[in-house]
Design an enzyme around this catalytic site. Structure first.
Site, PDB file in Angstrom:
ATOM      1  N   CYS A  39      -5.795  -2.419   2.023  1.00 53.08           N
ATOM      2  CA  CYS A  39      -5.845  -2.358   3.482  1.00 53.08           C
ATOM      3  C   CYS A  39      -7.254  -2.576   4.025  1.00 53.08           C
ATOM      4  CB  CYS A  39      -5.239  -1.032   3.932  1.00 53.08           C
ATOM      5  SG  CYS A  39      -4.891  -0.918   5.694  1.00 53.08           S
ATOM      6  N   GLU A  66       0.828  -1.199   0.000  1.00 51.03           N
ATOM      7  CA  GLU A  66       0.000   0.000   0.000  1.00 51.03           C
ATOM      8  C   GLU A  66       0.870   1.258   0.000  1.00 51.03           C
ATOM      9  OE1 GLU A  66      -3.521   2.025   2.761  1.00 51.03           O
ATOM     10  OE2 GLU A  66      -2.330   0.375   3.559  1.00 51.03           O
ATOM     11  N   LYS A  78      -8.780   3.850  -3.248  1.00 48.53           N
ATOM     12  CA  LYS A  78      -9.382   3.311  -2.027  1.00 48.53           C
ATOM     13  C   LYS A  78     -10.707   4.001  -1.737  1.00 48.53           C
ATOM     14  CE  LYS A  78      -8.188   2.101   2.743  1.00 48.53           C
ATOM     15  NZ  LYS A  78      -7.160   2.194   3.813  1.00 48.53           N
TER      16      LYS A  78
END
Length: 347
Positions: free
Chosen positions: A165, A46, A131
């Site tokens: 994540c 990430e 994200k």
């Protein structure tokens, strides 16, 4: 049905913290190394470029203005020169590359996203994901993404999807990928996840949490999983503690991310790395995805589609929609306007 066997590599490595140019060169070198060892899919953590904003967890936003400016300055355009180099490297080595990066935009000098790209072995971008929801203190750094990147790429080495994540805690996002026949799931993670000062209680165990989430997804999807966590090296540690050594104890006692691989039944295979930098490898035989589907196939017979109905909006969010401008999207229109203004100002 003949399903491939593929060797994969996950980079349990540290970026050159908050230095996108140097981190890019490190990434290019690592791609070459993994490719020479036979890896066909190479995964980075990430926000590998330019590094995860650990500082957002350590101090209140009022103390992080300079860190944020540094982060923005080292964020990348998805169609910029750095991405072009990564794409060229993937094509040169004939490998697929998943890269986590902080993404910037031409329409704002202060808006960035926590993004990931999957690059094909021909250098094309197979998927570009932002994200959906920055987690906890990440909200002070990154903007929310959209559903455009909830896409599984159908490639010669299998159907590849991924989430960033905390998105791996979102059952609807995960289901959206499962419903596209995902066979390899990439989950990317930060090097650490500080939540509490040592004196106030036990910190968040991101190793256990990540393993549970990745294992659950692989078990439900009947897909192989790649957990790719970053590594906090001495350079980043020293940068974070340079002006406030009081956070050193917190950084030292917070559990460090692990990089691992899981099978379609949720068991662990291949290499596992946590306390040292390195490249982890595993081999996935995708034919192993078939038998577990006989037990429960949540996008096949093991569901009630008459009861549940999931609708996903995959429209890319843009700041403005222009009418009566044929052939250009909003980013291109703004770029054209800016270019014409610059041209008009020239003598």
């Amino acid at each position: 049905m003949n399903l491939p066997t593929v060797k994969v590599a996950a980079m349990h490595v540290a970026p050159v913290y908050m230095d996108s140019a140097a981190t890019l060169q490190k990434a290019l070198s690592l791609i070459g190394e993994a490719a020479s060892n036979g890896a066909e899919l190479i995964v980075f953590p990430e926000s590998f470029i330019p590094g995860f904003p650990v500082w957002a967890a350590l101090w209140a936003p009022i103390y992080n203005h300079e860190w944020f400016k540094k982060m923005v300055a080292n964020s990348l355009l998805v169609d910029g020169p750095e991405m072009a180099e990564l794409r060229a490297a993937a094509a040169r080595h004939r490998v697929f590359v998943s890269m986590g990066f902080s993404e910037s935009t031409r329409v704002s000098v202060g808006c960035i996203w926590n993004s990931n790209v999957l690059i094909g072995d021909d250098g094309s971008i197979l998927n570009h994901h932002r994200k959906l929801v920055p987690t906890f203190y990440e909200k002070m750094v990154w903007a929310p993404g959209d559903g455009a990147g909830l896409h599984v790429a159908d490639t010669r080495i299998g159907k590849i999807g991924g989430l960033i994540c905390g998105e791996n805690t979102n059952p609807l996002a995960r289901y959206a990928l499962i419903a596209q026949g995902e066979q390899i799931h990439i989950s990317s993670w930060p090097p650490i996840w500080p939540t509490k000062k040592p004196a106030t209680g036990e910190n968040f165990d991101n190793v256990a949490a990540n393993r549970i989430r990745a294992g659950a997804h692989s078990f439900e999807a009947k897909a192989y999983g790649i957990l790719c966590g970053s590594y906090l090296d001495k350079t980043a540690f020293d940068m974070l503690t340079a002006e406030d050594n009081s956070v050193a104890d917190l950084l030292e006692k917070t559990s460090k991310a692990a990089t691992q691989f899981v099978t379609p039944t949720g068991s662990q295979i291949g290499d596992s790395l946590q306390t040292e930098e390195g490249i982890a490898y595993a081999t996935f035989d995708l034919s192993a995805c078939i038998e577990p589907k006989q037990f429960h196939d949540v996008v096949g017979y093991y569901n009630r589609f008459d009861v549940f109905d999931l609708v996903v909006n995959r429209k890319r969010i843009k700041p403005i929609t222009w009418e009566n401008v044929e052939g250009l999207d909003s980013d291109e229109v703004l770029g054209a306007i800016a270019s014409s203004a610059v041209g008009a100002a020239q003598p």
